[in-house]
Design a protein around this motif. Structure first.
Motif, PDB file in Angstrom:
ATOM      1  N   TYR A   7     -21.296  19.881  24.762  1.00 52.81           N
ATOM      2  CA  TYR A   7     -20.479  19.855  23.560  1.00 52.81           C
ATOM      3  C   TYR A   7     -21.320  19.966  22.304  1.00 52.81           C
ATOM      4  O   TYR A   7     -20.812  19.869  21.203  1.00 52.81           O
ATOM      5  N   SER A  23     -15.874  21.830  10.923  1.00 52.42           N
ATOM      6  CA  SER A  23     -15.029  21.008  10.054  1.00 52.42           C
ATOM      7  C   SER A  23     -14.426  21.827   8.930  1.00 52.42           C
ATOM      8  O   SER A  23     -15.055  22.720   8.371  1.00 52.42           O
ATOM      9  N   GLY A  27      -9.204  19.296   9.057  1.00 55.45           N
ATOM     10  CA  GLY A  27      -9.699  18.876  10.360  1.00 55.45           C
ATOM     11  C   GLY A  27     -10.581  19.937  10.982  1.00 55.45           C
ATOM     12  O   GLY A  27     -10.976  20.912  10.327  1.00 55.45           O
ATOM     13  N   GLY A  28     -10.903  19.764  12.261  1.00 53.65           N
ATOM     14  CA  GLY A  28     -11.782  20.708  12.926  1.00 53.65           C
ATOM     15  C   GLY A  28     -11.076  21.997  13.317  1.00 53.65           C
ATOM     16  O   GLY A  28      -9.857  22.049  13.449  1.00 53.65           O
ATOM     17  N   CYS A  30     -11.296  24.954  16.306  1.00 54.93           N
ATOM     18  CA  CYS A  30     -11.817  25.353  17.612  1.00 54.93           C
ATOM     19  C   CYS A  30     -11.318  26.761  17.915  1.00 54.93           C
ATOM     20  O   CYS A  30     -10.109  26.988  17.963  1.00 54.93           O
ATOM     21  N   PHE A  54      -4.609  17.037  20.817  1.00 57.84           N
ATOM     22  CA  PHE A  54      -5.923  16.812  20.223  1.00 57.84           C
ATOM     23  C   PHE A  54      -6.032  17.274  18.772  1.00 57.84           C
ATOM     24  O   PHE A  54      -7.083  17.112  18.156  1.00 57.84           O
ATOM     25  N   GLY A  73      -8.769  16.665  15.888  1.00 60.35           N
ATOM     26  CA  GLY A  73      -9.159  15.290  15.637  1.00 60.35           C
ATOM     27  C   GLY A  73     -10.496  14.939  16.263  1.00 60.35           C
ATOM     28  O   GLY A  73     -11.272  15.825  16.649  1.00 60.35           O
ATOM     29  N   PRO A  74     -10.791  13.641  16.417  1.00 64.11           N
ATOM     30  CA  PRO A  74     -12.135  13.221  16.848  1.00 64.11           C
ATOM     31  C   PRO A  74     -12.451  13.475  18.313  1.00 64.11           C
ATOM     32  O   PRO A  74     -13.622  13.504  18.687  1.00 64.11           O
ATOM     33  N   ASP A  75     -11.460  13.672  19.178  1.00 60.00           N
ATOM     34  CA  ASP A  75     -11.731  13.820  20.609  1.00 60.00           C
ATOM     35  C   ASP A  75     -12.057  15.271  20.948  1.00 60.00           C
ATOM     36  O   ASP A  75     -11.297  15.967  21.627  1.00 60.00           O
ATOM     37  N   HIS A  76     -13.212  15.728  20.480  1.00 63.80           N
ATOM     38  CA  HIS A  76     -13.631  17.105  20.754  1.00 63.80           C
ATOM     39  C   HIS A  76     -13.818  17.324  22.252  1.00 63.80           C
ATOM     40  O   HIS A  76     -13.440  18.368  22.790  1.00 63.80           O
ATOM     41  N   GLN A  77     -14.405  16.334  22.927  1.00 65.74           N
ATOM     42  CA  GLN A  77     -14.687  16.500  24.345  1.00 65.74           C
ATOM     43  C   GLN A  77     -13.400  16.663  25.146  1.00 65.74           C
ATOM     44  O   GLN A  77     -13.323  17.486  26.055  1.00 65.74           O
TER      45      GLN A  77
END
Length: 437
Positions: A7, A23, A27-28, A30, A54, A73-77
């Motif tokens: 990751y 970022s 938010g992020g 992907c 997510f 959000g924060p749970d990229h994995q």
């Protein structure tokens, strides 16, 4: 999850990827790179679920035929694991960035194609993913493989483009560098069977010549002529007048509504301003599964194509897709407008371009240009080529209006400065030859 998955960023880049979530203000981001733009129905459903679980539920079709999830959000994995489980990633993280190969959304199906280039496209993607040296290519380094399809993007610039032509009743592969298929010159051709050899030689030659600051083909060609570049390929090229004088046929392009195939029919639909909701993606997947071949094609017009539908079911499919907000007809004003993320999602944007585009669409009449692009800053991220008309934000709700001019760089000729949306709508409602008035 495969044991090789990582990751961390495979290498520095500002571009989003599957593992590299970048970022933004909202938010992020992907980005999911799709092979030839193909998305299976079950993969579309997986993207919709991942965006809800997510992220904030915003999915975008990109101008390179890919998808991206915004507001991560924060749970990229967890997000990456869900996408990998759906088969939406490469074999190794390092091979993700380089999967930049554009095909026609109807590759293998379009009635105007010379031949089916999908097998060669698969070989090129395998070459990019499986060759460690090629992982050093920029995340923006892009290739196009064309077979003469009617539904083809001819305006986007590519570092290397390849197009099939017939000579003496045999298929050849013409190529050009650092330009668009519709405008740049042909530099040579090889027999179609040597296409993979040509691509490998091109990429190796580029990496041999490029300095650390030269990430794109156009940068290398500033210090090395195109003739010198191809002289060092070690590949026998055909460069007679039949090749060098060839131009890729240009045909009117329609990407919405019923689209002809060699057998059957496809349906083109578009999310307004390139943004899909999970409900849109799920409904498109349902229609593809029940009425088509369980696949979707994401296009460089930020739209979707549902291939291999039964011709008698087109009206029903359109009705179902329109109920979730997808556009099905080119005459709809929002189908003629593109816009970047805007100030709520990007720190560089000077206006809320998405909302402004919706307001502008209500002001446009039949005299407006076929394509209008709103961009919040000069980078123009949401469009890879120059639109017939561009509105560049100066401040919230205020824009400069440009008209495309092939003689001028950038957006073209400046026609008005610091205008409101109402003023822009009035000017764009005129035929383009009257924008000078």
């Amino acid at each position: 999850m495969p044991p090789h998955a990582s990751y961390s960023s495979p290498r520095p880049s500002a571009c989003p990827g599957l593992w590299r979530i970048v970022s933004a203000l909202d938010g992020g981001i992907c980005r999911i790179k799709l092979p030839g733009g193909v998305l299976l129905a079950q993969q579309a459903e997986a993207v919709a679920s991942a965006a809800e679980r997510f992220a904030g539920g915003v999915i975008e079709a990109t101008n390179r035929g890919n998808l991206q999830i915004r507001g991560v959000g924060p749970d990229h994995q967890g997000l990456v694991a869900a996408l990998l489980a759906a088969g939406l990633g490469p074999r190794e993280a390092a091979g993700d960035d380089v999967r930049n190969l554009m095909l026609s959304p109807l590759a293998g199906l379009d009635p105007a194609m010379v031949l089916d280039v999908r097998p060669l496209g698969g070989q090129i993607l395998d070459l990019l993913e499986g060759t460690p040296r090629f992982h050093a290519l920029s995340a923006k380094f892009a290739l196009q493989l064309d077979a003469g399809e009617r539904l083809a993007m001819l305006d986007h610039p590519h570092d290397l483009w390849l197009s099939v032509l017939e000579l003496e009743q045999q298929p050849w592969l013409a190529f050009g560098l650092a330009g668009s298929l519709g405008e740049s010159d042909v530099l040579g051709a090889v027999p179609f069977s040597q296409g993979l050899t040509l691509v490998r030689a091109m990429l190796e030659r580029f990496l041999d010549l490029a300095t650390p600051t030269q990430s794109r083909m156009r940068h290398v060609l500033q210090t090395c002529t195109a003739a010198d570049f191809i002289d060092g390929l070690g590949v026998a090229l055909r460069q007679d007048p039949a090749v060098l004088g060839w131009r890729r046929p240009v045909r009117p392009v329609t990407w919405l509504g019923a689209l002809p195939q060699r057998r059957g029919v496809a349906l083109g639909v578009a999310p307004p301003l390139g943004r899909l909701t999970p409900a849109m993606l799920r409904e498109a997947a349902r229609v593809a599964r029940e009425q088509g071949d369980s696949s979707l094609r994401v296009t460089p017009w930020q739209s979707l194509v549902l291939p291999n539908l039964a011709s008698g079911g087109i009206d029903q499919a359109q009705h179902s897709l329109m109920t979730v907000g997808l556009l099905c007809h080119a005459a709809e004003p929002l189908a003629r407008i593109s816009a970047c993320t805007g100030a709520s999602g990007c720190a560089k944007a000077l206006s809320e371009t998405k909302a402004d585009a919706v307001a502008l669409a209500a002001l446009l009449g039949p005299g407006a240009p076929a394509s209008v692009h709103l961009t919040g800053c000069p980078r123009s991220c949401a469009l890879a080529h120059t639109a017939p008309a561009t509105l560049l934000a100066r401040a919230p709700g205020h824009y400069d209006l440009y008209q495309r001019d092939p003689r001028l760089p950038g957006f073209g000729a400046l026609r008005a400065t610091d205008i409101t949306l109402n003023e822009a709508g009035a000017m764009l409602d005129l035929p383009t030859e009257h924008l000078d008035d």
